[in-house]
Design a protein around this motif. Sequence first.
Motif, short mmCIF file in Angstrom:
data_model
loop_
_atom_site.label_atom_id
_atom_site.label_comp_id
_atom_site.label_asym_id
_atom_site.label_seq_id
_atom_site.Cartn_x
_atom_site.Cartn_y
_atom_site.Cartn_z
N GLY A 140 38.56 -18.82 -2.26
CA GLY A 140 37.87 -17.54 -2.06
C GLY A 140 37.75 -16.70 -3.31
O GLY A 140 37.17 -15.62 -3.30
N ALA A 141 38.29 -17.20 -4.44
CA ALA A 141 38.26 -16.42 -5.68
C ALA A 141 36.86 -16.38 -6.31
O ALA A 141 36.60 -15.56 -7.18
CB ALA A 141 39.26 -16.97 -6.69
N GLY A 142 35.98 -17.29 -5.87
CA GLY A 142 34.61 -17.27 -6.39
C GLY A 142 34.31 -18.37 -7.40
O GLY A 142 33.35 -18.28 -8.16
N LYS A 143 35.14 -19.41 -7.40
CA LYS A 143 34.96 -20.51 -8.37
C LYS A 143 33.60 -21.19 -8.18
O LYS A 143 32.92 -21.49 -9.15
CB LYS A 143 36.08 -21.55 -8.23
N GLY A 144 33.22 -21.42 -6.92
CA GLY A 144 31.94 -22.10 -6.65
C GLY A 144 30.75 -21.32 -7.16
O GLY A 144 29.85 -21.87 -7.80
N THR A 145 30.77 -20.00 -6.92
CA THR A 145 29.64 -19.14 -7.32
C THR A 145 29.50 -19.11 -8.84
O THR A 145 28.41 -19.30 -9.38
CB THR A 145 29.86 -17.70 -6.80
N VAL A 146 30.62 -18.89 -9.54
CA VAL A 146 30.52 -18.77 -11.00
C VAL A 146 30.22 -20.14 -11.64
O VAL A 146 29.48 -20.22 -12.62
CB VAL A 146 31.78 -18.10 -11.60
N ASP A 173 41.19 -14.14 -11.27
CA ASP A 173 42.32 -13.40 -10.71
C ASP A 173 41.85 -12.48 -9.59
O ASP A 173 41.02 -11.61 -9.83
CB ASP A 173 42.93 -12.56 -11.85
N VAL A 174 42.36 -12.70 -8.37
CA VAL A 174 41.98 -11.86 -7.23
C VAL A 174 43.22 -11.59 -6.39
O VAL A 174 44.00 -12.51 -6.11
CB VAL A 174 40.90 -12.56 -6.35
N ASP A 228 40.62 -10.99 3.13
CA ASP A 228 39.40 -10.36 3.66
C ASP A 228 38.18 -11.25 3.42
O ASP A 228 37.36 -11.46 4.31
CB ASP A 228 39.16 -9.00 3.00
N ARG A 229 38.06 -11.76 2.19
CA ARG A 229 36.89 -12.59 1.85
C ARG A 229 36.82 -13.85 2.70
O ARG A 229 35.78 -14.20 3.23
CB ARG A 229 36.99 -13.02 0.37
N LEU A 236 44.05 -20.82 -22.02
CA LEU A 236 43.83 -20.09 -20.76
C LEU A 236 43.25 -18.70 -21.01
O LEU A 236 43.73 -17.96 -21.85
CB LEU A 236 45.14 -19.95 -19.99
N SER A 237 42.19 -18.38 -20.27
CA SER A 237 41.65 -17.00 -20.24
C SER A 237 41.66 -16.56 -18.78
O SER A 237 41.48 -17.37 -17.88
CB SER A 237 40.22 -16.96 -20.76
N VAL A 238 41.84 -15.26 -18.57
CA VAL A 238 41.87 -14.72 -17.20
C VAL A 238 40.70 -13.75 -17.03
O VAL A 238 40.45 -12.90 -17.88
CB VAL A 238 43.21 -13.99 -16.91
N VAL A 239 39.97 -13.92 -15.91
CA VAL A 239 38.83 -13.04 -15.59
C VAL A 239 39.12 -12.36 -14.26
O VAL A 239 39.63 -13.00 -13.32
CB VAL A 239 37.52 -13.86 -15.50
N ASN A 240 38.83 -11.08 -14.17
CA ASN A 240 39.01 -10.33 -12.92
C ASN A 240 37.96 -10.78 -11.91
O ASN A 240 36.79 -10.46 -12.03
CB ASN A 240 38.88 -8.82 -13.21
N GLY A 241 38.41 -11.52 -10.89
CA GLY A 241 37.50 -12.06 -9.90
C GLY A 241 37.15 -11.10 -8.78
O GLY A 241 36.43 -11.46 -7.85
#
Length: 217
Positions: free
Chosen positions: A11-17, A115-116, A123-124, A194-199
Amino acid sequence: MINLILLGLPGAGKGTVSERIVDKYSLAHISTGDMFREAMANKTPVGLEAKSYIDKGNLVPDEVTAKLVEERLSQSDTNNGFILDGFPRTTAQAEMLEDITKRLKKPLTNVIALDVDEGVLVDRLSARFMCKSCGATYNKFSKKPKVEGTCDRCGSHEFYQREDDKPEVVKNRLQVNEKMNAPLRDFYQQKGILSVVNGEQSPEKVFEDTDAILSKN
């Protein structure tokens, strides 16, 4: 050259990005699920080996999965770069992948973690529903059908929610995944890639931040 792993809980949005990254950079999108299906359909030696475990209801051993990944990464469409989806899931698999990419001279360039917060993910995921006919995925908040009650892809009017998208199941699934994800993040943090993005941002902003990282390559 971009050779990328996206990390993140369900649900973090990996598929979309990843769809947007593939579109922009013309990378090969390598999903372990697709790899297994393709190798079994083509009856490759590794595909048949994997099938022998799956047919008995057993987990495919890491060594067999790694062979399958190596077979796939050896194909010419990965020469311009790739995104790996679903592998590695453990640090043991990450070490195997490191050996594979060294042998093939296709080292990882980036590992990006989305990161979520767990509450946002619950909820998502609880808001997710699917078309009964074609399996297209929708979300009550972020991805509704263009015409309410009608699937964008096939026009069907029947939808359902998967058992594992119900809130109590989702919480448990996230906790299990977090136990697997945390050591991987540490592993790649130590490797310095490693880089972290606010998901929790909009899909557009998540892609923008991800793209800013990748464009430095």
